[in-house]
Design a protein around this motif. Structure first.
Motif, short mmCIF file in Angstrom:
data_model
loop_
_atom_site.label_atom_id
_atom_site.label_comp_id
_atom_site.label_asym_id
_atom_site.label_seq_id
_atom_site.Cartn_x
_atom_site.Cartn_y
_atom_site.Cartn_z
N LEU A 148 0.83 -1.20 0.00
CA LEU A 148 0.00 0.00 0.00
C LEU A 148 0.87 1.25 0.00
N ALA A 149 1.93 1.25 0.80
CA ALA A 149 2.83 2.41 0.86
C ALA A 149 3.54 2.64 -0.47
N ALA A 150 3.87 1.57 -1.18
CA ALA A 150 4.51 1.71 -2.49
C ALA A 150 3.56 2.37 -3.48
N GLY A 151 2.27 2.05 -3.37
CA GLY A 151 1.29 2.65 -4.27
C GLY A 151 0.85 4.04 -3.87
N LEU A 152 1.09 4.41 -2.60
CA LEU A 152 0.70 5.73 -2.10
C LEU A 152 1.89 6.38 -1.38
N PRO A 153 2.95 6.70 -2.13
CA PRO A 153 4.18 7.17 -1.49
C PRO A 153 4.03 8.50 -0.73
N GLY A 154 3.02 9.27 -1.03
CA GLY A 154 2.83 10.55 -0.34
C GLY A 154 1.87 10.48 0.83
N ASP A 155 1.36 9.31 1.14
CA ASP A 155 0.38 9.16 2.21
C ASP A 155 1.10 8.95 3.54
N ALA A 156 1.10 9.99 4.37
CA ALA A 156 1.83 9.96 5.64
C ALA A 156 1.27 8.91 6.60
N GLU A 157 -0.04 8.76 6.63
CA GLU A 157 -0.66 7.81 7.55
C GLU A 157 -0.31 6.37 7.18
N VAL A 158 -0.33 6.07 5.90
CA VAL A 158 0.04 4.73 5.44
C VAL A 158 1.51 4.46 5.78
N ALA A 159 2.37 5.46 5.53
CA ALA A 159 3.79 5.30 5.84
C ALA A 159 4.00 5.04 7.33
N TYR A 160 3.24 5.73 8.18
CA TYR A 160 3.36 5.52 9.63
C TYR A 160 2.98 4.10 10.01
N HIS A 161 1.89 3.61 9.47
CA HIS A 161 1.47 2.24 9.80
C HIS A 161 2.46 1.21 9.28
N ALA A 162 3.04 1.47 8.11
CA ALA A 162 4.07 0.57 7.58
C ALA A 162 5.31 0.59 8.47
N ALA A 163 5.70 1.77 8.94
CA ALA A 163 6.85 1.87 9.84
C ALA A 163 6.61 1.10 11.11
N SER A 164 5.43 1.29 11.68
CA SER A 164 5.11 0.65 12.96
C SER A 164 5.18 -0.87 12.89
N VAL A 165 4.63 -1.44 11.83
CA VAL A 165 4.64 -2.91 11.74
C VAL A 165 6.06 -3.43 11.51
#
Length: 166
Positions: free
Chosen positions: A32-49
């Motif tokens: 999801l983060a690869a498809g939405l590189p500007g989405d801060a919330e998605v990046a945060y959830h990816a970082a957390s996991v």
């Protein structure tokens, strides 16, 4: 990708994490983060996991993207600052940890977790006096131990002995 699809993937990843299926959640969030590189919330959830899986080095770019982006809810921003600062510390990047955690404490001065992690990072940079001052003040302010509370004022005074306020 539509906002609804994005939200569905985030919800599914959260459910997977609750079930302890962290690797599956990581795969979905990374995609999801690869498809939405500007989405801060998605990046945060990816970082957390990534962090939860012990993949600290892989978490860093996601945390950095989350904090550089816009629209991150305040509680997630707090979590991203704490997560990134803690991750930098684990990776031995102590100066970056201190800088990141200072930002977090500046934004959330009453957050004990941010203060505790800042104290650990400061210790690693040789700033033991400031580290101990923060921890003594935190102990005095948050402990429910009656014996600590009996000496709260003394602890607060001793904390001042460890250098000037930042």
């Amino acid at each position: 990708m539509s906002a609804a699809s994005r939200d569905e993937v985030l919800a599914a990843a959260a459910a997977l994490q609750e079930q302890g299926r962290l690797e599956e959640a990581r795969e979905r969030l990374t995609e999801l983060a690869a498809g939405l590189p500007g989405d801060a919330e998605v990046a945060y959830h990816a970082a957390s996991v990534h962090d939860r899986l012990g993949l600290e080095a892989e978490a860093v770019p996601f945390y950095e993207r989350a904090l550089a982006g816009e629209g991150l809810p305040d509680e997630d921003r707090r979590g991203a600052l704490l997560g990134l600062g803690s991750t930098y510390r684990v990776l031995g990047r102590y100066e970056e940890a201190v800088a990141t955690l200072r930002r977090g404490v500046a934004d959330h001065p009453d957050d004990g977790a941010l203060q505790a992690f800042l104290a650990m990072a400061l210790f690693h940079t040789g700033q033991a006096d400031e580290s101990l001052r923060i921890l003594l003040r935190l102990l005095a302010a948050t402990s429910t131990d009656p014996s600590v509370q009996q000496y709260r004022r003394a602890l607060e005074l001793y904390a001042r002995d460890f250098g000037a306020e930042p």
